[in-house]
Design a protein around this motif. Structure first.
Motif: not given
Ligand code: MYR
Length: 131
Positions: A14, A17-18, A21, A49, A60, A62, A72, A82, A93, A102, A104, A106, A117
């Motif tokens: 992670y 990854f950050m 970013m 969520i 939020l 969706f 973020m 999603w 995204f 980006l 992701t 789950r 991610y």
């Molecule tokens: C959700 O479903 O939780 C909300 C949408 C999430 C969007 C994607 C999350 C990516 C976040 C990246 C964080 C990375 C920090 C560097």
């Protein structure tokens, strides 16, 4: 299957990854111990969520396949959606500041929720356990 409250247990790659970013070291250190907790409530194709961490609390909604904006913790905005493919929630995204993708996912593995991610070729995982 995704429903419930999930607490981050461990991270894989992670910090790398950050870094990809563009997040600075101090924020990376804080973010790798953010105690992230996510509550997922799925009703059909709609999701509610709740996100809690040392940085913030937010809620939020969706709908699968419908584009939304997610900010973020550092304020960077992502736009995307999603979908479900088989057993996998797949998020595609785009960063609003630079247009780069980006992705992701789950997936439930045993009694854990594994979120991957990917950004610019760097992949990380955050693995959650039921709270
Ligand atoms: C959700 O479903 O939780 C909300 C949408 C999430 C969007 C994607 C999350 C990516 C976040 C990246 C964080 C990375 C920090 C560097």
């Amino acid at each position: 299957a995704f429903n419930g409250t999930w607490k981050v247990d461990r991270n894989e790659n992670y910090e790398k990854f950050m870094e990809q970013m563009g997040i600075n070291m101090v924020k990376r250190k804080l973010a790798s111990h953010d105690n992230l907790k996510i509550t997922i409530e799925q009703t059909g194709d709609k999701f509610h969520i709740k996100e809690n961490s040392t940085f913030r609390s937010l809620e939020l909604d969706f709908t699968l396949g419908v584009t939304f904006v997610y900010s973020m913790a550092d304020g960077t905005e992502l736009e995307g959606s999603w979908v479900i493919e088989g057993d996998t929630l797949k998020g595609v995204f785009t960063r609003k500041d630079n247009g780069k993708p980006l992705t992701t996912t789950r997936i439930i593995v045993g009694d854990e929720l594994v979120q991957t991610y990917i950004y610019e070729g760097v992949e990380a995982k955050r693995i959650f356990k039921k709270a």
